[in-house]
Design a protein around this motif. Structure first.
Motif, PDB file in Angstrom:
ATOM      1  N   ILE A 158       0.658  -1.202  -0.067  1.00 39.15           N
ATOM      2  CA  ILE A 158       0.236  -0.011   0.042  1.00 39.15           C
ATOM      3  C   ILE A 158       0.843   1.212  -0.001  1.00 39.15           C
ATOM      4  O   ILE A 158       0.456   2.332  -0.410  1.00 39.15           O
ATOM      5  CB  ILE A 158      -1.056  -0.058   1.215  1.00 39.15           C
ATOM      6  N   TRP A 159       2.105   1.166   0.440  1.00 38.22           N
ATOM      7  CA  TRP A 159       3.083   2.088   0.443  1.00 38.22           C
ATOM      8  C   TRP A 159       3.126   2.833  -0.801  1.00 38.22           C
ATOM      9  O   TRP A 159       3.228   3.910  -1.291  1.00 38.22           O
ATOM     10  CB  TRP A 159       4.501   1.828   1.010  1.00 38.22           C
ATOM     11  N   TRP A 160       3.185   1.873  -2.014  1.00 41.15           N
ATOM     12  CA  TRP A 160       3.165   2.307  -3.306  1.00 41.15           C
ATOM     13  C   TRP A 160       2.001   2.912  -3.976  1.00 41.15           C
ATOM     14  O   TRP A 160       2.254   3.216  -5.409  1.00 41.15           O
ATOM     15  CB  TRP A 160       3.996   1.280  -4.260  1.00 41.15           C
ATOM     16  N   ARG A 161       0.797   2.938  -3.696  1.00 42.71           N
ATOM     17  CA  ARG A 161      -0.329   3.336  -4.205  1.00 42.71           C
ATOM     18  C   ARG A 161      -0.082   4.617  -4.822  1.00 42.71           C
ATOM     19  O   ARG A 161      -0.482   4.691  -6.190  1.00 42.71           O
ATOM     20  CB  ARG A 161      -1.502   3.071  -3.342  1.00 42.71           C
ATOM     21  N   PRO A 162       0.326   5.682  -4.256  1.00 41.02           N
ATOM     22  CA  PRO A 162       0.588   7.181  -4.996  1.00 41.02           C
ATOM     23  C   PRO A 162       1.264   6.829  -6.345  1.00 41.02           C
ATOM     24  O   PRO A 162       1.121   7.500  -7.553  1.00 41.02           O
ATOM     25  CB  PRO A 162       1.188   7.987  -3.997  1.00 41.02           C
ATOM     26  N   LEU A 163       2.526   5.965  -6.196  1.00 34.64           N
ATOM     27  CA  LEU A 163       3.439   5.815  -7.422  1.00 34.64           C
ATOM     28  C   LEU A 163       2.871   4.902  -8.382  1.00 34.64           C
ATOM     29  O   LEU A 163       2.719   5.357  -9.662  1.00 34.64           O
ATOM     30  CB  LEU A 163       4.789   5.246  -7.119  1.00 34.64           C
ATOM     31  N   GLN A 164       1.761   4.027  -8.012  1.00 32.94           N
ATOM     32  CA  GLN A 164       1.130   3.241  -8.948  1.00 32.94           C
ATOM     33  C   GLN A 164       0.156   4.040  -9.912  1.00 32.94           C
ATOM     34  O   GLN A 164       0.142   3.885 -10.818  1.00 32.94           O
ATOM     35  CB  GLN A 164       0.362   2.059  -8.337  1.00 32.94           C
ATOM     36  N   MET A 165      -0.449   4.952  -9.147  1.00 28.25           N
ATOM     37  CA  MET A 165      -1.402   5.745  -9.738  1.00 28.25           C
ATOM     38  C   MET A 165      -0.693   6.656 -10.644  1.00 28.25           C
ATOM     39  O   MET A 165      -1.302   7.005 -11.689  1.00 28.25           O
ATOM     40  CB  MET A 165      -2.347   6.673  -8.647  1.00 28.25           C
ATOM     41  N   ALA A 166       0.278   7.270 -10.227  1.00 29.73           N
ATOM     42  CA  ALA A 166       1.106   8.283 -11.339  1.00 29.73           C
ATOM     43  C   ALA A 166       1.603   7.476 -12.317  1.00 29.73           C
ATOM     44  O   ALA A 166       1.978   8.092 -13.402  1.00 29.73           O
ATOM     45  CB  ALA A 166       2.395   8.868 -10.257  1.00 29.73           C
ATOM     46  N   MET A 167       1.768   6.172 -12.371  1.00 27.90           N
ATOM     47  CA  MET A 167       2.456   5.335 -13.381  1.00 27.90           C
ATOM     48  C   MET A 167       1.471   4.383 -14.055  1.00 27.90           C
ATOM     49  O   MET A 167       1.606   3.400 -14.357  1.00 27.90           O
ATOM     50  CB  MET A 167       3.670   4.588 -12.958  1.00 27.90           C
ATOM     51  N   ALA A 168       0.296   5.050 -13.949  1.00 32.04           N
ATOM     52  CA  ALA A 168      -0.954   4.201 -14.583  1.00 32.04           C
ATOM     53  C   ALA A 168      -0.952   3.629 -15.750  1.00 32.04           C
ATOM     54  O   ALA A 168      -1.488   2.872 -16.270  1.00 32.04           O
ATOM     55  CB  ALA A 168      -2.470   5.203 -14.370  1.00 32.04           C
ATOM     56  N   SER A 169      -0.155   4.167 -16.716  1.00 33.47           N
ATOM     57  CA  SER A 169       0.109   3.756 -18.179  1.00 33.47           C
ATOM     58  C   SER A 169       0.905   2.180 -18.056  1.00 33.47           C
ATOM     59  O   SER A 169       1.103   1.873 -19.232  1.00 33.47           O
ATOM     60  CB  SER A 169       0.532   4.878 -18.934  1.00 33.47           C
ATOM     61  N   ARG A 170       1.571   2.172 -16.956  1.00 32.55           N
ATOM     62  CA  ARG A 170       2.696   0.934 -17.053  1.00 32.55           C
ATOM     63  C   ARG A 170       1.901  -0.340 -15.964  1.00 32.55           C
ATOM     64  O   ARG A 170       1.378   0.054 -14.830  1.00 32.55           O
ATOM     65  CB  ARG A 170       3.845   1.475 -16.622  1.00 32.55           C
ATOM     66  N   PRO A 171       2.044  -1.536 -16.528  1.00 32.16           N
ATOM     67  CA  PRO A 171       1.786  -2.497 -15.342  1.00 32.16           C
ATOM     68  C   PRO A 171       2.814  -2.523 -14.220  1.00 32.16           C
ATOM     69  O   PRO A 171       3.962  -2.403 -14.404  1.00 32.16           O
ATOM     70  CB  PRO A 171       1.900  -3.814 -16.282  1.00 32.16           C
ATOM     71  N   THR A 172       2.189  -2.424 -13.055  1.00 30.44           N
ATOM     72  CA  THR A 172       2.947  -2.154 -11.743  1.00 30.44           C
ATOM     73  C   THR A 172       2.400  -3.287 -10.691  1.00 30.44           C
ATOM     74  O   THR A 172       1.224  -3.386 -10.880  1.00 30.44           O
ATOM     75  CB  THR A 172       2.973  -0.922 -11.270  1.00 30.44           C
ATOM     76  N   PHE A 173       3.305  -3.904  -9.905  1.00 34.08           N
ATOM     77  CA  PHE A 173       2.773  -4.964  -8.964  1.00 34.08           C
ATOM     78  C   PHE A 173       3.501  -4.395  -7.617  1.00 34.08           C
ATOM     79  O   PHE A 173       4.775  -4.624  -7.729  1.00 34.08           O
ATOM     80  CB  PHE A 173       3.290  -6.277  -9.611  1.00 34.08           C
ATOM     81  N   ALA A 174       2.740  -4.197  -6.767  1.00 34.32           N
ATOM     82  CA  ALA A 174       3.327  -3.923  -5.510  1.00 34.32           C
ATOM     83  C   ALA A 174       2.997  -5.138  -4.545  1.00 34.32           C
ATOM     84  O   ALA A 174       2.126  -5.625  -4.338  1.00 34.32           O
ATOM     85  CB  ALA A 174       2.592  -2.688  -4.881  1.00 34.32           C
ATOM     86  N   VAL A 175       4.256  -5.622  -4.320  1.00 38.27           N
ATOM     87  CA  VAL A 175       4.271  -6.784  -3.480  1.00 38.27           C
ATOM     88  C   VAL A 175       4.371  -6.705  -1.954  1.00 38.27           C
ATOM     89  O   VAL A 175       5.066  -5.937  -1.496  1.00 38.27           O
ATOM     90  CB  VAL A 175       5.417  -7.847  -3.876  1.00 38.27           C
ATOM     91  N   ASP A 176       3.486  -7.223  -1.194  1.00 38.16           N
ATOM     92  CA  ASP A 176       3.540  -7.332   0.350  1.00 38.16           C
ATOM     93  C   ASP A 176       4.905  -8.500   0.595  1.00 38.16           C
ATOM     94  O   ASP A 176       4.614  -9.526   0.536  1.00 38.16           O
ATOM     95  CB  ASP A 176       2.194  -7.664   0.901  1.00 38.16           C
ATOM     96  N   LEU A 177       5.985  -8.010   1.382  1.00 35.24           N
ATOM     97  CA  LEU A 177       7.001  -8.818   1.551  1.00 35.24           C
ATOM     98  C   LEU A 177       6.409  -9.706   2.551  1.00 35.24           C
ATOM     99  O   LEU A 177       5.454  -9.468   3.296  1.00 35.24           O
ATOM    100  CB  LEU A 177       8.004  -8.012   2.265  1.00 35.24           C
ATOM    101  N   ALA A 178       7.053 -11.089   2.611  1.00 40.86           N
ATOM    102  CA  ALA A 178       6.389 -12.062   3.616  1.00 40.86           C
ATOM    103  C   ALA A 178       6.356 -11.452   5.134  1.00 40.86           C
ATOM    104  O   ALA A 178       7.249 -10.983   5.629  1.00 40.86           O
ATOM    105  CB  ALA A 178       7.468 -13.166   3.775  1.00 40.86           C
ATOM    106  N   GLY A 179       4.887 -11.933   5.545  1.00 44.26           N
ATOM    107  CA  GLY A 179       4.671 -11.249   6.879  1.00 44.26           C
ATOM    108  C   GLY A 179       4.432  -9.979   7.126  1.00 44.26           C
ATOM    109  O   GLY A 179       3.856  -9.490   8.048  1.00 44.26           O
ATOM    110  N   SER A 180       4.258  -9.187   6.003  1.00 49.64           N
ATOM    111  CA  SER A 180       3.846  -7.882   5.905  1.00 49.64           C
ATOM    112  C   SER A 180       2.421  -7.815   5.094  1.00 49.64           C
ATOM    113  O   SER A 180       2.078  -8.547   4.319  1.00 49.64           O
ATOM    114  CB  SER A 180       4.820  -6.902   5.171  1.00 49.64           C
ATOM    115  N   GLY A 181       1.621  -6.751   5.412  1.00 42.41           N
ATOM    116  CA  GLY A 181       0.161  -6.623   4.753  1.00 42.41           C
ATOM    117  C   GLY A 181      -0.446  -7.917   4.736  1.00 42.41           C
ATOM    118  O   GLY A 181      -0.719  -8.663   5.896  1.00 42.41           O
TER     119      GLY A 181
END
Length: 252
Positions: free
Chosen positions: A33-56
């Motif tokens: 969820i930390w990366w949501r603003p960057l994902q929105m700003a890069m909306a034309s590119r496929p992005t995948f924000a991964v929760d590291l093991a044990g997080s989120g």
């Protein structure tokens, strides 16, 4: 799937694209969820924000793994998504995991972005190791102290975003020290020297600025990007500017 159960991934951008997917690895104690603003700003590119093991929303390891264990859980998630070769970005903890992947599995990483790189000298390592312990959220004042940290780290963020990050910071539970110990036990210097992917190192005005500058000097051919005035909250409050810089690097 991951070696520890399931890995949670936040996917954004077009379902079909000729652009290489960008995988984002977060800092602790947060999640993708930390990366949501960057994902929105890069909306034309496929992005995948991964929760590291044990997080989120990702299942935790049953015991403390080495850093490679966290990296392998990310790689298994990418396999599950059918992503064989990606662009990879990480911040703080995420930068360490991304560096480990790039060093050990160079065929998986086309381009690399590392910010807030946790490269510590022996004295810093020892000092940080001495503070590591499970966090007892049932003890008086511990929950309030975490909220105070969020407000102190990110004073410019709206209250709703502060609350979101606060809630995510709690999901790692008592064992948020485990990934930190994995980093302290890992030979980061050797990993950084082994990276062969073209690498961008944004240098922000934040707690690991000096460490990041030192790390950039170890990565062969790394492109250092100094961003004065970009603080701890830059991926939120200046996400459009950072997205533009990253997009230009990935397209080069």
């Amino acid at each position: 799937p991951s070696p520890f159960g399931q890995t949670h991934v936040l996917r954004a951008g077009p379902a079909r694209s000729r652009r290489t997917p960008l995988v984002l690895l977060h800092l602790l104690p947060f999640s993708g969820i930390w990366w949501r603003p960057l994902q929105m700003a890069m909306a034309s590119r496929p992005t995948f924000a991964v929760d590291l093991a044990g997080s989120g929303g990702s299942d935790p390891p049953p015991a403390a793994p080495p850093l490679a264990g966290y990296a392998d859980a990310v790689l298994d998630a990418l396999d599950g998504l059918g992503l064989k070769r990606v662009d990879l970005a990480g911040y703080h903890t995420g930068a360490a995991v991304a560096a480990d992947i790039a060093a050990r599995r160079p065929e998986r990483v086309r381009r690399l972005v590392l910010a807030g790189i946790p490269l510590f000298d022996a004295a810093e390592n020892a000092a940080r190791a001495a503070t590591l312990a499970p966090r007892d959220y049932g003890a008086p004042g511990v929950l309030a102290a975490r909220w105070d940290q969020i407000r102190t780290w990110f004073p410019a963020l709206p209250l709703e975003r502060q609350l979101e990050l606060f809630a995510e910071s709690l999901r790692i539970g008592a064992n948020g020290h485990r990934p930190v110990k994995a980093i302290l036990d890992w030979d980061m210097e050797s990993a950084l020297k082994a990276i062969r992917a073209p690498t961008l190192v944004p240098v922000l005005d934040e707690s690991l600025k000096a460490n990041t500058i030192a790390a950039a000097g170890l990565i062969p051919g790394a492109q250092r990007l100094d961003l004065p005035g970009f603080g701890e909250d830059a991926f939120d409050v200046r996400s459009g500017e950072i997205a533009g810089r990253i997009a230009a690097f990935l397209a080069a």
